[in-house]
Enzyme design. Sequence first.
Site, PDB file in Angstrom:
ATOM      1  N   ASP A  23      -2.420  27.136   4.246  1.00 21.75           N
ATOM      2  CA  ASP A  23      -1.270  26.153   3.573  1.00 21.75           C
ATOM      3  C   ASP A  23      -0.857  25.095   4.731  1.00 21.75           C
ATOM      4  OD1 ASP A  23      -0.118  24.889   1.926  1.00 21.75           O
ATOM      5  OD2 ASP A  23       2.061  25.941   1.900  1.00 21.75           O
ATOM      6  N   GLY A  24      -0.691  23.858   4.265  1.00 18.88           N
ATOM      7  CA  GLY A  24       0.147  23.016   5.408  1.00 18.88           C
ATOM      8  C   GLY A  24      -0.714  21.816   5.762  1.00 18.88           C
ATOM      9  N   ARG A  27       0.985  18.591   4.805  1.00 17.40           N
ATOM     10  CA  ARG A  27       2.104  17.917   5.978  1.00 17.40           C
ATOM     11  C   ARG A  27       1.661  17.695   7.247  1.00 17.40           C
ATOM     12  NH1 ARG A  27       5.216  22.909   4.109  1.00 17.40           N
ATOM     13  NH2 ARG A  27       3.038  23.611   3.344  1.00 17.40           N
ATOM     14  N   ARG A  36      -3.872  12.834   3.753  1.00 16.05           N
ATOM     15  CA  ARG A  36      -3.922  14.130   3.538  1.00 16.05           C
ATOM     16  C   ARG A  36      -5.354  14.809   3.814  1.00 16.05           C
ATOM     17  NH1 ARG A  36      -0.378  16.759   0.672  1.00 16.05           N
ATOM     18  NH2 ARG A  36      -2.022  18.133  -0.050  1.00 16.05           N
ATOM     19  N   GLU A  70      -5.994  25.573  -9.597  1.00 12.09           N
ATOM     20  CA  GLU A  70      -5.126  24.760  -9.735  1.00 12.09           C
ATOM     21  C   GLU A  70      -5.466  23.372  -8.878  1.00 12.09           C
ATOM     22  OE1 GLU A  70      -4.310  27.966  -9.361  1.00 12.09           O
ATOM     23  OE2 GLU A  70      -4.162  27.978 -11.781  1.00 12.09           O
ATOM     24  N   ASN A  71      -6.291  23.462  -7.820  1.00 11.39           N
ATOM     25  CA  ASN A  71      -6.342  22.339  -6.789  1.00 11.39           C
ATOM     26  C   ASN A  71      -7.089  21.123  -7.608  1.00 11.39           C
ATOM     27  OD1 ASN A  71      -6.516  24.327  -3.767  1.00 11.39           O
ATOM     28  ND2 ASN A  71      -4.789  23.411  -4.784  1.00 11.39           N
TER      29      ASN A  71
HETATM   30  C1  FPP Z   1      -3.423  23.780   1.106  1.00 13.08           C
HETATM   31  O1  FPP Z   1      -2.581  22.958   2.018  1.00 13.08           O
HETATM   32  C2  FPP Z   1      -4.825  23.683   1.739  1.00 13.08           C
HETATM   33  C3  FPP Z   1      -5.713  22.984   0.756  1.00 13.08           C
HETATM   34  C4  FPP Z   1      -5.290  23.204  -0.603  1.00 13.08           C
HETATM   35  C5  FPP Z   1      -7.157  23.163   0.962  1.00 13.08           C
HETATM   36  C6  FPP Z   1      -7.817  24.058   2.292  1.00 13.08           C
HETATM   37  C7  FPP Z   1      -9.104  23.689   2.394  1.00 13.08           C
HETATM   38  C8  FPP Z   1      -9.467  23.543   3.848  1.00 13.08           C
HETATM   39  C9  FPP Z   1      -8.774  24.003   4.882  1.00 13.08           C
HETATM   40  C10 FPP Z   1     -11.043  22.916   3.958  1.00 13.08           C
HETATM   41  C11 FPP Z   1     -11.922  23.895   3.436  1.00 13.08           C
HETATM   42  C12 FPP Z   1     -13.193  23.749   3.844  1.00 13.08           C
HETATM   43  C13 FPP Z   1     -13.841  24.791   4.468  1.00 13.08           C
HETATM   44  C14 FPP Z   1     -15.011  24.295   5.265  1.00 13.08           C
HETATM   45  C15 FPP Z   1     -13.457  26.115   4.242  1.00 13.08           C
HETATM   46  P1  FPP Z   1      -1.937  21.658   1.352  1.00 13.08           P
HETATM   47  O2  FPP Z   1      -2.856  20.527   1.180  1.00 13.08           O
HETATM   48  O3  FPP Z   1      -1.370  22.211   0.205  1.00 13.08           O
HETATM   49  O4  FPP Z   1      -0.748  21.477   2.409  1.00 13.08           O
HETATM   50  P2  FPP Z   1       0.860  20.891   1.954  1.00 13.08           P
HETATM   51  O5  FPP Z   1       1.385  21.949   1.347  1.00 13.08           O
HETATM   52  O6  FPP Z   1       0.978  20.428   3.331  1.00 13.08           O
HETATM   53  O7  FPP Z   1       0.429  19.769   1.002  1.00 13.08           O
END
Ligand code: FPP
Length: 242
Positions: A23-24, A27, A36, A70-71
């Site tokens: 997560d994160g 941000r 993003r 949900e993503n």
């Molecule tokens: C959450 O951070 C992260 C995700 C929803 C996606 C994670 C995906 C990756 C790290 C790439 C995947 C690729 C591979 C090769 C495994 P957020 O976007 O919710 O962060 P935020 O809370 O700061 O908005």
Amino acid sequence: MAKAKQPPIPAEMLPKHIAFIMDGNGRWAKKRGLPRSAGHIEGAKNFKKIVRYCKDIGIENITFYAFSTENWKRPEDEVHTIMNLMREYLVEVRKYFTENTRMIILGDKGAFEPDLRKSFEDLEADTLKYQEMNMGLAVNYGSRDELTHACRALAQQVKEGKLQPEDITEDMINGQLYTKDMPDVDLLIRPGGEYRISNYLLWQSAYAELYFCDTLWPDFSKKELDAALIEFAKRNRRFGGL
Ligand code: FPP
């Protein structure tokens, strides 16, 4: 087998299964005035670094939450970036990590575009025999969705007269989960400053130790993982006993 790197705690105290919530990323990018997507690109780089480190210190099972059920609600270009990062990774992983690492996809692969779905399936099939580490990638994953599928599969067996409801056991439910070949989660790590589990491995984490930290995923380092492992080793796990 000798490990490539010394773990920060005695090998016998290492968690058998670490689950990561990455997560994160958003941000991380925002703080730098970047889109993003840049955060996900950096998050994917860090993911590879942490997988390698876990392998080197001898963690036998790791799972990463890469995309939830949900993503899909996120903006199209963000979903597109994450899908493309997975595409790239699925090619790259063949060259680097598959040596003795079994790749397990957690989640319903049916929702992905045919090329991606096939790459996931091929990778799972081609690494089935590897035994040093299980690497689970949760994509289009949600714990409630997983448990719903498990219920349906068992209900079908009841309907066909192969199973009596009173004979359903916890092991049978476990056997219907994407993680059926992995032990329960011992340590669940969520960087990014949120203190929740977000529908991730709810059944498997029933007795997991939870570790939260404020670092955003792209900055979550090997050193921080060491700190989580040291904290884990200090916890007194009773599994409901005394
Ligand atoms: C959450 O951070 C992260 C995700 C929803 C996606 C994670 C995906 C990756 C790290 C790439 C995947 C690729 C591979 C090769 C495994 P957020 O976007 O919710 O962060 P935020 O809370 O700061 O908005």
